[in-house]
Design an enzyme around this catalytic site. Structure first.
Site, PDB file in Angstrom:
ATOM      1  N   TYR A 150     -37.495  -4.994  21.439  1.00 39.45           N
ATOM      2  CA  TYR A 150     -37.057  -5.325  20.117  1.00 39.45           C
ATOM      3  C   TYR A 150     -37.706  -6.549  19.506  1.00 39.45           C
ATOM      4  O   TYR A 150     -38.064  -7.646  20.012  1.00 39.45           O
ATOM      5  CB  TYR A 150     -35.563  -5.770  20.291  1.00 39.45           C
ATOM      6  CG  TYR A 150     -35.323  -7.065  20.832  1.00 39.45           C
ATOM      7  CD1 TYR A 150     -35.267  -7.396  22.358  1.00 39.45           C
ATOM      8  CD2 TYR A 150     -34.970  -8.190  19.950  1.00 39.45           C
ATOM      9  CE1 TYR A 150     -35.055  -8.912  22.599  1.00 39.45           C
ATOM     10  CE2 TYR A 150     -34.741  -9.483  20.510  1.00 39.45           C
ATOM     11  CZ  TYR A 150     -34.843  -9.762  21.840  1.00 39.45           C
ATOM     12  OH  TYR A 150     -34.540 -10.928  22.102  1.00 39.45           O
ATOM     13  N   ASP A 208     -34.542 -15.025  18.779  1.00 38.58           N
ATOM     14  CA  ASP A 208     -33.338 -14.137  18.724  1.00 38.58           C
ATOM     15  C   ASP A 208     -33.258 -13.529  20.357  1.00 38.58           C
ATOM     16  O   ASP A 208     -34.443 -12.803  20.724  1.00 38.58           O
ATOM     17  CB  ASP A 208     -33.534 -13.030  17.584  1.00 38.58           C
ATOM     18  CG  ASP A 208     -32.233 -11.923  17.733  1.00 38.58           C
ATOM     19  OD1 ASP A 208     -31.317 -12.112  18.421  1.00 38.58           O
ATOM     20  OD2 ASP A 208     -32.099 -11.381  16.555  1.00 38.58           O
ATOM     21  N   GLU A 238     -30.629 -17.457  18.707  1.00 37.31           N
ATOM     22  CA  GLU A 238     -29.584 -16.496  18.268  1.00 37.31           C
ATOM     23  C   GLU A 238     -29.240 -15.750  19.116  1.00 37.31           C
ATOM     24  O   GLU A 238     -29.982 -15.315  20.098  1.00 37.31           O
ATOM     25  CB  GLU A 238     -30.430 -15.825  17.019  1.00 37.31           C
ATOM     26  CG  GLU A 238     -29.446 -14.631  16.573  1.00 37.31           C
ATOM     27  CD  GLU A 238     -30.097 -13.890  15.555  1.00 37.31           C
ATOM     28  OE1 GLU A 238     -31.426 -14.340  15.081  1.00 37.31           O
ATOM     29  OE2 GLU A 238     -29.620 -12.759  15.092  1.00 37.31           O
ATOM     30  N   ARG A 241     -39.026 -16.729  12.550  1.00 39.49           N
ATOM     31  CA  ARG A 241     -38.312 -16.474  13.704  1.00 39.49           C
ATOM     32  C   ARG A 241     -39.378 -15.719  14.423  1.00 39.49           C
ATOM     33  O   ARG A 241     -40.313 -14.971  14.091  1.00 39.49           O
ATOM     34  CB  ARG A 241     -37.250 -15.267  13.595  1.00 39.49           C
ATOM     35  CG  ARG A 241     -36.628 -14.550  14.663  1.00 39.49           C
ATOM     36  CD  ARG A 241     -35.621 -13.449  14.443  1.00 39.49           C
ATOM     37  NE  ARG A 241     -36.441 -12.333  14.642  1.00 39.49           N
ATOM     38  CZ  ARG A 241     -35.723 -11.132  14.993  1.00 39.49           C
ATOM     39  NH1 ARG A 241     -34.438 -11.034  15.136  1.00 39.49           N
ATOM     40  NH2 ARG A 241     -36.454  -9.843  15.260  1.00 39.49           N
ATOM     41  N   ARG A 284     -23.957 -16.030  11.458  1.00 36.42           N
ATOM     42  CA  ARG A 284     -24.732 -15.243  11.383  1.00 36.42           C
ATOM     43  C   ARG A 284     -24.330 -13.841  10.625  1.00 36.42           C
ATOM     44  O   ARG A 284     -25.221 -12.558  10.733  1.00 36.42           O
ATOM     45  CB  ARG A 284     -25.652 -14.537  12.687  1.00 36.42           C
ATOM     46  CG  ARG A 284     -26.561 -15.712  13.196  1.00 36.42           C
ATOM     47  CD  ARG A 284     -27.929 -15.668  12.349  1.00 36.42           C
ATOM     48  NE  ARG A 284     -28.561 -14.651  12.616  1.00 36.42           N
ATOM     49  CZ  ARG A 284     -29.351 -13.908  11.834  1.00 36.42           C
ATOM     50  NH1 ARG A 284     -29.343 -14.165  10.441  1.00 36.42           N
ATOM     51  NH2 ARG A 284     -30.013 -12.754  12.236  1.00 36.42           N
ATOM     52  N   HIS A 337     -30.859 -11.444  21.313  1.00 37.84           N
ATOM     53  CA  HIS A 337     -30.456 -10.077  21.085  1.00 37.84           C
ATOM     54  C   HIS A 337     -29.272  -9.906  22.398  1.00 37.84           C
ATOM     55  O   HIS A 337     -29.281  -8.551  22.759  1.00 37.84           O
ATOM     56  CB  HIS A 337     -31.482  -9.112  21.044  1.00 37.84           C
ATOM     57  CG  HIS A 337     -31.458  -8.216  19.727  1.00 37.84           C
ATOM     58  ND1 HIS A 337     -31.363  -6.824  19.771  1.00 37.84           N
ATOM     59  CD2 HIS A 337     -31.700  -8.854  18.733  1.00 37.84           C
ATOM     60  CE1 HIS A 337     -31.538  -6.660  18.322  1.00 37.84           C
ATOM     61  NE2 HIS A 337     -31.568  -7.714  17.948  1.00 37.84           N
ATOM     62  N   TRP A 350     -28.346  -4.024  23.642  1.00 40.51           N
ATOM     63  CA  TRP A 350     -29.939  -3.907  23.073  1.00 40.51           C
ATOM     64  C   TRP A 350     -29.889  -5.222  22.000  1.00 40.51           C
ATOM     65  O   TRP A 350     -29.252  -5.716  21.553  1.00 40.51           O
ATOM     66  CB  TRP A 350     -29.717  -2.627  22.081  1.00 40.51           C
ATOM     67  CG  TRP A 350     -31.112  -2.616  21.573  1.00 40.51           C
ATOM     68  CD1 TRP A 350     -32.376  -2.125  22.130  1.00 40.51           C
ATOM     69  CD2 TRP A 350     -31.424  -3.029  20.141  1.00 40.51           C
ATOM     70  NE1 TRP A 350     -33.369  -2.244  21.343  1.00 40.51           N
ATOM     71  CE2 TRP A 350     -32.893  -2.772  20.274  1.00 40.51           C
ATOM     72  CE3 TRP A 350     -30.870  -3.400  18.942  1.00 40.51           C
ATOM     73  CZ2 TRP A 350     -33.838  -2.959  18.939  1.00 40.51           C
ATOM     74  CZ3 TRP A 350     -31.689  -3.725  17.778  1.00 40.51           C
ATOM     75  CH2 TRP A 350     -33.054  -3.441  17.882  1.00 40.51           C
ATOM     76  N   GLU A 365     -24.141 -11.552  13.994  1.00 36.98           N
ATOM     77  CA  GLU A 365     -24.591 -10.435  13.305  1.00 36.98           C
ATOM     78  C   GLU A 365     -23.845  -9.012  13.288  1.00 36.98           C
ATOM     79  O   GLU A 365     -23.912  -8.112  12.661  1.00 36.98           O
ATOM     80  CB  GLU A 365     -26.097 -10.052  13.312  1.00 36.98           C
ATOM     81  CG  GLU A 365     -26.460  -9.512  14.777  1.00 36.98           C
ATOM     82  CD  GLU A 365     -28.019  -9.389  14.627  1.00 36.98           C
ATOM     83  OE1 GLU A 365     -28.714 -10.264  14.532  1.00 36.98           O
ATOM     84  OE2 GLU A 365     -28.385  -8.389  15.310  1.00 36.98           O
ATOM     85  N   GLU A 375     -31.850 -15.316   6.608  1.00 39.77           N
ATOM     86  CA  GLU A 375     -32.845 -14.329   7.213  1.00 39.77           C
ATOM     87  C   GLU A 375     -33.674 -13.370   5.965  1.00 39.77           C
ATOM     88  O   GLU A 375     -32.926 -12.784   5.077  1.00 39.77           O
ATOM     89  CB  GLU A 375     -32.454 -13.697   8.307  1.00 39.77           C
ATOM     90  CG  GLU A 375     -33.304 -12.541   8.769  1.00 39.77           C
ATOM     91  CD  GLU A 375     -32.497 -11.601   9.803  1.00 39.77           C
ATOM     92  OE1 GLU A 375     -31.366 -11.415   9.628  1.00 39.77           O
ATOM     93  OE2 GLU A 375     -33.339 -11.112  10.858  1.00 39.77           O
TER      94      GLU A 375
HETATM   95  C1  GCO Z   1     -31.897  -9.597  13.285  1.00 42.59           C
HETATM   96  C2  GCO Z   1     -31.244  -8.621  13.738  1.00 42.59           C
HETATM   97  C3  GCO Z   1     -31.688  -7.249  13.466  1.00 42.59           C
HETATM   98  C4  GCO Z   1     -30.828  -6.195  14.159  1.00 42.59           C
HETATM   99  C5  GCO Z   1     -30.704  -5.215  13.359  1.00 42.59           C
HETATM  100  C6  GCO Z   1     -29.580  -4.159  13.953  1.00 42.59           C
HETATM  101  O1  GCO Z   1     -31.520 -10.920  13.672  1.00 42.59           O
HETATM  102  O2  GCO Z   1     -32.310  -9.652  12.099  1.00 42.59           O
HETATM  103  O3  GCO Z   1     -31.278  -8.706  15.409  1.00 42.59           O
HETATM  104  O4  GCO Z   1     -33.230  -7.130  13.864  1.00 42.59           O
HETATM  105  O5  GCO Z   1     -31.593  -5.883  15.409  1.00 42.59           O
HETATM  106  O6  GCO Z   1     -30.172  -5.642  12.211  1.00 42.59           O
HETATM  107  O7  GCO Z   1     -29.213  -3.274  13.020  1.00 42.59           O
HETATM  108 MG    MG Z   2     -30.675 -10.997  15.437  1.00 39.57          MG
END
Ligand code: GCO
Ligand code: MG
Length: 409
Positions: free
Chosen positions: A159, A217, A243, A147, A290, A219, A409, A269, A346
């Site tokens: 992030y 990702d 993602e 990733r 995910r 986010h 976020w 997620e 992951e």
């Molecule tokens: C990922 C995620 C994590 C999240 C985290 C939040 O794809 O692994 O985006 O980095 O930010 O799990 O608690």
């Molecule tokens: Mg993620």
């Protein structure tokens, strides 16, 4: 036999973990992961204040019945706190059942469908050179998938990008110690990001060739039309997946992205039940599920969700960051090994202190994990070691646009 004791452990070996321990009347112990990043104490309370007493005296073999009892029984359903609590009970009961059978859990889920579990690593860098350095490091370790997240000129710490030095690192941890009881804040600008990223993917393809599986990702930060444009722009770079391009709760947003692009999409997620996926799966709006086993009701619920996805040609991409404890990670690995529609897993290895507290039996070999052959999940919490690390309030950062508006976020 029946359930005799239910204990909740909170420990913080570098980050917070909540672990459920279920002990049966003849001394078999099962472990479940109940960690919800930044909201750990809520799940701990749900388990000890509302669930524990209802489990005492129940037959530990009745996993499906216990799941339904905890899901339907209290009237209030779903949500990350409830579903993480149910997941922990479910994992612990599967751990017990497999230990009693003397088998690794994947055997009870149908046995191995593959010899190893392809994982992806987190490669990141504040600029392209640092990112390329990290990718090279992971390739040397045998990883076939990464990733990639990188700093964006003009934006500060963002992030998914480790702030520490270049190279392979296992210390990327999104949750930060709370300052004055509050989360830290970061600044974001989607336009700058969208203009920067395609060039990064182009350079990665040029430098690393076509074999490498590249994941990215978003986010949840793009609007549907921004995500559609981005997914279309990056098509030539053949991503394994994009993602969380749009906010997760808006399932129909992905219709727009799909209309414009063939870039594979992954999401989930932050989801906690199959209903979060109903439109996404039946309309084939995603390619990878995910969810974390820890946040989606455990092994029982994840197996059903992934079987449902399989009917639509959708594969697994189970969440496995460091906020999933080694217990939750093991649960994912047993499922990954057993299901047919496995996609990728992951893998963000835990730090050394965490691995002293949780004794694991899973193994890593040249880009592939295996859950190991120990009976049960194959992870034991060392309660003495855990007691050395007190809970420390930590949160994921809050994100604001450059004009101060709160953003995803
Ligand atoms: C990922 C995620 C994590 C999240 C985290 C939040 O794809 O692994 O985006 O980095 O930010 O799990 O608690
Ligand atoms: Mg993620």
């Amino acid at each position: 036999m029946t359930i005799e004791r239910v204990d909740v452990n909170i420990t913080s070996p570098g980050r917070n973990f909540v672990t459920l321990k279920i002990t049966t009347s003849d001394g078999v112990v099962g472990w479940g992961d109940a960690t919800l990043n930044g909201r750990e104490l809520s799940v701990a309370s749900y388990l000890s204040d509302h669930i524990a007493s209802t489990l005492i005296g129940r037959d530990e073999d009745r996993i499906e019945d216990t799941w339904q009892y905890l899901y339907r029984g209290p009237y209030w359903r779903r949500g990350p706190v409830t579903m993480a609590a149910i997941a922990a009970v479910d994992m612990a009961l599967w751990d017990i059942k497999a230990k009693k059978a003397g088998m690794p859990l994947y055997q009870l889920l149908g046995g191995a469908s593959r010899s190893g579990i392809r994982v992806y690593a987190h490669a990141s860098g504040t600029d392209y050179d640092a990112l390329a350095n990290a990718i090279t490091g992971y390739r040397e370790l045998g990883y076939t998938a990464v990733r990639v997240q990188t700093g964006v000129p003009g934006l500060g710490q963002i992030y998914g990008v480790s702030a520490s030095g270049p190279g392979v690192r296992y210390d990327y941890e999104p949750a930060k110690r709370a300052e004055n009881g509050r989360p830290t804040e970061e600044t974001w600008d989607t336009r700058t990001y969208l203009n920067h990223m395609p060039g990064i993917f182009a350079r990665i393809r040029e430098d690393f060739g076509t074999d490498l599986r590249i994941l990215h990702d978003g986010h949840h930060r793009m609007t549907p039309i921004e995500a559609a444009r981005f997914a279309k722009d990056i098509e030539p770079y053949d991503l394994f997946w994009l993602e969380d391009c749009t906010p997760g709760e808006d399932q129909t947003a992905l219709r727009l992205v799909r209309q414009h692009s063939t870039t594979p999409l992954a999401i989930g997620e932050v989801f906690n039940t199959v209903f979060d996926y109903q439109t996404l799966i039946t309309e084939r709006l995603i390619d990878y599920v995910r969810s974390a086993v820890t946040h989606t009701g455990g092994i029982t619920a994840m197996k059903k969700l992934l079987d449902f996805a399989a009917i639509y040609g959708i594969k697994s991409g189970i969440h496995g960051p460091t906020d999933i404890s080694p217990v939750g990670m093991a649960a994912a690995l047993h499922l990954d090994l057993a299901i047919h529609n496995f996609g990728i897993q992951e893998y963000m290895p835990h730090n050394e202190q965490t691995l002293e507290v949780f004794q694991t039996s899973f193994t890593f070999d040249r880009g592939f994990l295996h859950p190991g052959e120990a009976p049960g999940l194959g992870v034991e919490l060392d309660e003495d070691a855990a007691s050395a690390f007190d809970y420390t309030k930590a949160y994921l950062p809050v994100n604001r646009l450059t004009d101060g508006t709160v953003h995803d976020w």
